[in-house]
Design an enzyme around this catalytic site. Structure first.
Site, PDB file in Angstrom:
ATOM      1  N   GLY A   1      -5.812   4.721  -1.172  1.00 32.44           N
ATOM      2  CA  GLY A   1      -6.371   5.411  -2.254  1.00 32.44           C
ATOM      3  C   GLY A   1      -7.703   6.084  -1.683  1.00 32.44           C
ATOM      4  O   GLY A   1      -8.659   5.405  -1.004  1.00 32.44           O
TER       5      GLY A   1
ATOM      6  N   GLU B   1       0.422   7.945   4.210  1.00 30.60           N
ATOM      7  CA  GLU B   1      -0.104   8.766   5.503  1.00 30.60           C
ATOM      8  C   GLU B   1       0.369   9.954   5.380  1.00 30.60           C
ATOM      9  O   GLU B   1       1.539  10.454   4.681  1.00 30.60           O
ATOM     10  CB  GLU B   1       0.231   7.980   6.829  1.00 30.60           C
ATOM     11  CG  GLU B   1      -0.424   6.656   7.054  1.00 30.60           C
ATOM     12  CD  GLU B   1      -1.642   6.629   6.892  1.00 30.60           C
ATOM     13  OE1 GLU B   1      -2.442   7.327   7.786  1.00 30.60           O
ATOM     14  OE2 GLU B   1      -2.412   5.955   6.053  1.00 30.60           O
TER      15      GLU B   1
ATOM     16  N   LYS C   1      -2.743  -1.725  11.926  1.00 31.03           N
ATOM     17  CA  LYS C   1      -3.574  -2.726  11.283  1.00 31.03           C
ATOM     18  C   LYS C   1      -3.434  -4.232  11.754  1.00 31.03           C
ATOM     19  O   LYS C   1      -4.504  -4.808  12.148  1.00 31.03           O
ATOM     20  CB  LYS C   1      -3.504  -2.688   9.662  1.00 31.03           C
ATOM     21  CG  LYS C   1      -3.781  -1.429   9.203  1.00 31.03           C
ATOM     22  CD  LYS C   1      -3.287  -1.294   7.792  1.00 31.03           C
ATOM     23  CE  LYS C   1      -3.711  -0.139   7.090  1.00 31.03           C
ATOM     24  NZ  LYS C   1      -3.160   0.223   5.774  1.00 31.03           N
TER      25      LYS C   1
ATOM     26  N   LYS D   1      -6.886   4.085  12.005  1.00 35.71           N
ATOM     27  CA  LYS D   1      -6.170   2.638  12.546  1.00 35.71           C
ATOM     28  C   LYS D   1      -5.347   3.177  13.619  1.00 35.71           C
ATOM     29  O   LYS D   1      -5.035   2.292  14.501  1.00 35.71           O
ATOM     30  CB  LYS D   1      -5.392   1.723  11.293  1.00 35.71           C
ATOM     31  CG  LYS D   1      -4.467   2.611  10.460  1.00 35.71           C
ATOM     32  CD  LYS D   1      -5.375   2.993   9.196  1.00 35.71           C
ATOM     33  CE  LYS D   1      -4.426   4.052   8.432  1.00 35.71           C
ATOM     34  NZ  LYS D   1      -4.382   3.798   7.248  1.00 35.71           N
TER      35      LYS D   1
ATOM     36  N   GLU E   1     -14.344  -0.166   9.056  1.00 34.45           N
ATOM     37  CA  GLU E   1     -13.757  -1.210   8.005  1.00 34.45           C
ATOM     38  C   GLU E   1     -12.753  -0.490   7.258  1.00 34.45           C
ATOM     39  O   GLU E   1     -11.773  -1.140   6.615  1.00 34.45           O
ATOM     40  CB  GLU E   1     -14.885  -1.509   7.022  1.00 34.45           C
ATOM     41  CG  GLU E   1     -14.593  -2.291   5.816  1.00 34.45           C
ATOM     42  CD  GLU E   1     -14.112  -3.659   6.356  1.00 34.45           C
ATOM     43  OE1 GLU E   1     -15.067  -4.305   6.794  1.00 34.45           O
ATOM     44  OE2 GLU E   1     -12.933  -4.051   5.986  1.00 34.45           O
TER      45      GLU E   1
ATOM     46  N   ARG F   1      -8.355  23.702   6.570  1.00 29.28           N
ATOM     47  CA  ARG F   1      -8.200  24.967   5.605  1.00 29.28           C
ATOM     48  C   ARG F   1      -9.326  25.159   4.832  1.00 29.28           C
ATOM     49  O   ARG F   1      -9.365  24.415   3.760  1.00 29.28           O
ATOM     50  CB  ARG F   1      -6.883  24.369   4.970  1.00 29.28           C
ATOM     51  CG  ARG F   1      -5.487  24.650   5.813  1.00 29.28           C
ATOM     52  CD  ARG F   1      -4.506  23.997   4.940  1.00 29.28           C
ATOM     53  NE  ARG F   1      -4.708  22.527   5.053  1.00 29.28           N
ATOM     54  CZ  ARG F   1      -3.974  21.466   4.165  1.00 29.28           C
ATOM     55  NH1 ARG F   1      -2.777  21.774   3.799  1.00 29.28           N
ATOM     56  NH2 ARG F   1      -4.506  20.166   4.525  1.00 29.28           N
TER      57      ARG F   1
HETATM   58  N1  LIG Z   1      -5.306   7.911   1.919  1.00 28.99           N
HETATM   59  C1  LIG Z   1      -5.534   6.387   2.262  1.00 28.99           C
HETATM   60  O1  LIG Z   1      -5.343   5.553   1.240  1.00 28.99           O
HETATM   61  C2  LIG Z   1      -6.192   5.880   3.382  1.00 28.99           C
HETATM   62  C3  LIG Z   1      -6.111   6.588   4.631  1.00 28.99           C
HETATM   63  N2  LIG Z   1      -6.728   5.927   5.867  1.00 28.99           N
HETATM   64  C4  LIG Z   1      -7.011   6.734   6.984  1.00 28.99           C
HETATM   65  O2  LIG Z   1      -7.968   7.775   6.508  1.00 28.99           O
HETATM   66  C5  LIG Z   1      -7.600   8.888   7.477  1.00 28.99           C
HETATM   67  C6  LIG Z   1      -7.393   9.912   6.668  1.00 28.99           C
HETATM   68  O3  LIG Z   1      -6.433  10.017   5.570  1.00 28.99           O
HETATM   69  P1  LIG Z   1      -6.403  10.998   4.385  1.00 28.99           P
HETATM   70  O4  LIG Z   1      -7.826  11.320   3.747  1.00 28.99           O
HETATM   71  O5  LIG Z   1      -5.591  10.222   3.356  1.00 28.99           O
HETATM   72  O6  LIG Z   1      -5.611  11.909   5.057  1.00 28.99           O
HETATM   73  P2  LIG Z   1      -5.520  13.541   4.760  1.00 28.99           P
HETATM   74  O7  LIG Z   1      -4.295  14.192   5.250  1.00 28.99           O
HETATM   75  O8  LIG Z   1      -5.397  13.615   3.078  1.00 28.99           O
HETATM   76  O9  LIG Z   1      -6.857  14.173   5.277  1.00 28.99           O
HETATM   77  C7  LIG Z   1      -7.012  14.770   6.636  1.00 28.99           C
HETATM   78  C8  LIG Z   1      -7.710  15.816   6.436  1.00 28.99           C
HETATM   79  O10 LIG Z   1      -8.088  16.246   7.894  1.00 28.99           O
HETATM   80  C9  LIG Z   1      -7.752  17.707   8.083  1.00 28.99           C
HETATM   81  N3  LIG Z   1      -7.736  17.923   9.332  1.00 28.99           N
HETATM   82  C10 LIG Z   1      -6.853  18.017  10.228  1.00 28.99           C
HETATM   83  N4  LIG Z   1      -7.115  18.332  11.593  1.00 28.99           N
HETATM   84  C11 LIG Z   1      -8.438  18.781  11.192  1.00 28.99           C
HETATM   85  C12 LIG Z   1      -9.569  19.130  12.148  1.00 28.99           C
HETATM   86  N5  LIG Z   1      -8.995  19.495  13.401  1.00 28.99           N
HETATM   87  N6  LIG Z   1     -10.597  19.521  11.728  1.00 28.99           N
HETATM   88  C13 LIG Z   1     -10.991  19.084  10.723  1.00 28.99           C
HETATM   89  N7  LIG Z   1     -10.064  18.582   9.540  1.00 28.99           N
HETATM   90  C14 LIG Z   1      -8.729  18.546  10.046  1.00 28.99           C
HETATM   91  C15 LIG Z   1      -6.595  17.872   7.224  1.00 28.99           C
HETATM   92  O11 LIG Z   1      -6.432  19.180   6.800  1.00 28.99           O
HETATM   93  C16 LIG Z   1      -6.808  17.051   6.014  1.00 28.99           C
HETATM   94  O12 LIG Z   1      -7.323  17.650   4.755  1.00 28.99           O
HETATM   95  C17 LIG Z   1      -6.519   8.512   8.241  1.00 28.99           C
HETATM   96  O13 LIG Z   1      -6.673   8.036   9.438  1.00 28.99           O
HETATM   97  C18 LIG Z   1      -5.686   7.633   7.487  1.00 28.99           C
HETATM   98  O14 LIG Z   1      -5.123   6.760   8.033  1.00 28.99           O
HETATM   99  C19 LIG Z   1      -7.424   4.742   5.605  1.00 28.99           C
HETATM  100  C20 LIG Z   1      -7.070   3.799   4.567  1.00 28.99           C
HETATM  101  C21 LIG Z   1      -6.575   4.266   3.476  1.00 28.99           C
HETATM  102  N1  LIG Z   2      -1.133   4.560   4.141  1.00 30.25           N
HETATM  103  C1  LIG Z   2      -1.852   3.479   4.112  1.00 30.25           C
HETATM  104  C2  LIG Z   2      -3.394   3.938   3.746  1.00 30.25           C
HETATM  105  C3  LIG Z   2      -4.226   2.735   3.813  1.00 30.25           C
HETATM  106  O1  LIG Z   2      -4.596   2.109   4.779  1.00 30.25           O
HETATM  107  C4  LIG Z   2      -1.314   2.492   3.235  1.00 30.25           C
HETATM  108  O2  LIG Z   2      -0.532   2.542   2.334  1.00 30.25           O
HETATM  109  O3  LIG Z   2      -1.950   1.235   3.350  1.00 30.25           O
HETATM  110 NA    NA Z   3     -11.196  -2.763   4.808  1.00 32.41          NA
END
Ligand SMILES: NC(=O)C1=CN([C@@H]2O[C@H](COP(=O)(O)OP(=O)(O)OC[C@H]3O[C@@H](n4cnc5c(N)ncnc54)[C@H](O)[C@@H]3O)[C@@H](O)[C@H]2O)C=CC1
Ligand SMILES: N[C@@H](CC=O)C(=O)O
Ligand code: NA
Length: 448
Positions: free
Chosen positions: A306, A192, A207, A107, A131, A49
């Site tokens: 986070g 998520e 994980k 993951k 990581e 977006r």
């Molecule tokens: N939020 C967390 O605490 C953690 C998240 N992760 C991982 O990190 C990754 C991202 O997570 P978040 O940032 O929380 O998710 P999020 O949903 O906030 O961000 C993902 C972004 O990717 C965008 N997106 C979707 N399709 C797309 C495309 N084709 N091209 C470009 N952008 C696109 C979405 O619009 C969204 O803004 C996931 O794999 C999640 O499992 C890992 C550890 C912790």
């Molecule tokens: N949704 C996940 C984000 C980090 O991996 C969690 O809550 O642990």
């Molecule tokens: Na880690």
């Protein structure tokens, strides 16, 4: 000597994690340059977006065409923080084909397709770092892949999902409702995109698959992991745990069998004693114990979810991938040489906490004890409470009391260790007893 030509980075996804990666890359550019030995430049940010306001994110770098960005030909490292399987998988494969290293926090994808991703990285001489995919900011993948590469890991056990830990912690400490706590975790950026992945245990199972694969040098996929989420955990379970001097946590447990010939990986809620270090892991924090033959017991603890904490892990990987680019080297690839099979949950040895609603009459206890004995399951403790006046004062009694007839009792049995298959067969047999009105809850007990 410092290289002046910058290393170029493509950022795919600019949500909770991606926006923090972009912010830190911009604000810490000088430090990153000094640590890598060359300037590192954000060459493009792919988003879905483009119209959304993204504070601190350079607008001229935004594109909606992630594929074109990855195919540009001058990208050194691709950071994938989109999540999900496609298009993330295709974009990572394209990145490898174009010689870029990849840093991913995904993951779900690594647990499903890790072997293919590693194979593609190796084929193209590229890096694959992840990581952030397990336990957010906590260094865990690198210690397992590198620091413990000379040791033999026998067990990995811990809390690896921040959202569910946050919910259980809120339910336990402030008596908050499940939905209210989930909404709060989502607003804080822990959950998520589809929080079902968190509460149904898919995220923790992914994980666990990644951790088991790395720890035991074998391949473990998401489908190999026994998975139970927290949606069935009730206030009554938490109250019952408290009475036992325990708390309820969603645990991921990966173990090498005693004979060393197989491994198991499982995710489920469990009662753990308040004296156990995992019991004091609050909010969205994660903590993981690694037990290795020579090292002994190691504990890793910190923020597991986070935006900023996860970005910290992503940036650590970015620095490693950039350093490798400069040295024309690659980091460690997949190590799956042991080819150990993954045993089913029934083979795992656990303990159960079983809460039964029974008829309050002579001989019931003996009948129940006989069922346990017939299945070879030894009882550790039994607590019986009469419900003759419509339930007691605690959460378990209050919930179980609805519709209960006069002359019923609550029976709480905690077992010794037995094969999970024997324990679940015992519970099934108990359901069949005429004097057992219902099985109010069963939960495994760990950490003793
Ligand atoms: N939020 C967390 O605490 C953690 C998240 N992760 C991982 O990190 C990754 C991202 O997570 P978040 O940032 O929380 O998710 P999020 O949903 O906030 O961000 C993902 C972004 O990717 C965008 N997106 C979707 N399709 C797309 C495309 N084709 N091209 C470009 N952008 C696109 C979405 O619009 C969204 O803004 C996931 O794999 C999640 O499992 C890992 C550890 C912790
Ligand atoms: N949704 C996940 C984000 C980090 O991996 C969690 O809550 O642990
Ligand atoms: Na880690």
């Amino acid at each position: 000597m410092m290289r002046t030509r910058p290393l170029k980075v493509a950022l795919l996804g600019c949500g909770v994690v991606g926006s923090e990666v972009a912010r830190i890359m911009t604000t810490h550019a000088d430090d990153l340059t000094a640590r890598i030995g060359a300037p590192v430049e954000l060459a493009g940010i792919a988003v879905r977006r483009p119209g959304r306001t993204r504070e601190g994110v350079p607008g001229h770098l935004i594109t909606t065409d992630a594929t074109a960005l990855v195919k540009r030909g001058d990208i050194d490292v691709v950071i994938e923080v989109i999540g999900g399987i496609e298009p993330a998988r295709g974009l990572i494969m394209t990145a490898f084909e174009h010689g870029a290293g990849v840093v991913s926090a995904n993951k779900a994808l690594l647990a499903q397709d890790g072997a293919a991703l590693h194979a593609a990285a190796e084929k193209h001489g590229a890096d694959l770092y992840y990581e952030a995919a397990v336990a957010g900011a906590i260094p865990l993948i690198r210690p397992l892949r590198e620091s413990l590469a000379g040791d033999k890991v026998n067990r990995v056990l811990g809390i690896v999902n921040g959202t569910t830990n946050f919910i259980l912690d809120r339910m336990d400490s402030s008596g908050a409702g499940y939905s209210e706590a989930l909404d709060e975790a989502t607003a804080l950026g822990y959950a998520e995109a589809d929080p079902t992945a968190d509460v149904e245990g898919f995220d923790a199972a992914a994980k666990a698959a990644i951790l088991a694969g790395i720890a035991f040098h074998t391949r473990v996929r998401l489908d190999d992991v026994h998975r139970e989420g927290i949606t069935e955990v009730t206030a009554a379970d938490i109250a019952s745990a408290k009475r036992m001097g325990c708390t309820v946590k969603l645990l991921a447990i990966c173990e090498r069998a005693a004979d060393g010939r197989s491994v198991t990986a499982r995710v489920h809620p469990a009662m753990i004693p308040l004296s156990h270090p995992l019991a004091s892991v609050r909010e969205a924090y994660n903590a993981v114990f690694v037990e290795a033959e020579a090292a002994g017991r190691l504990m890793f603890y910190g923020p597991g979810a986070g935006g900023a904490p996860t970005a910290s892990a992503v940036l650590g990987d970015l620095v490693a991938a950039c350093r490798n680019k400069l040295a024309a080297a690659t980091g460690p690839g997949e190590s799956a040489y042991t080819r150990l099979p993954v045993s089913p949950m029934g083979d795992v040895v656990t303990r159960y906490h079983i809460s039964l609603d029974v008829a309050d009459k002579p001989g019931v206890l003996a009948q129940v004890a006989t069922v346990f004995a017939e299945h070879g399951v030894s009882i550790d403790t039994v607590r019986q409470q009469s419900k003759a006046h419509g339930g007691g004062a605690d959460g378990e009694a209050a919930e179980g009391a609805a519709g209960r007839r006069v002359g019923e009792a609550s029976l709480v049995v905690v077992t010794h260790r037995a094969a999970d298959a024997a324990l679940s067969a015992t519970v099934e047999a108990l359901r069949g007893l005429e004097t057992v009105r219902g099985v109010a809850s069963t939960m495994r007990v760990e950490g003793e």
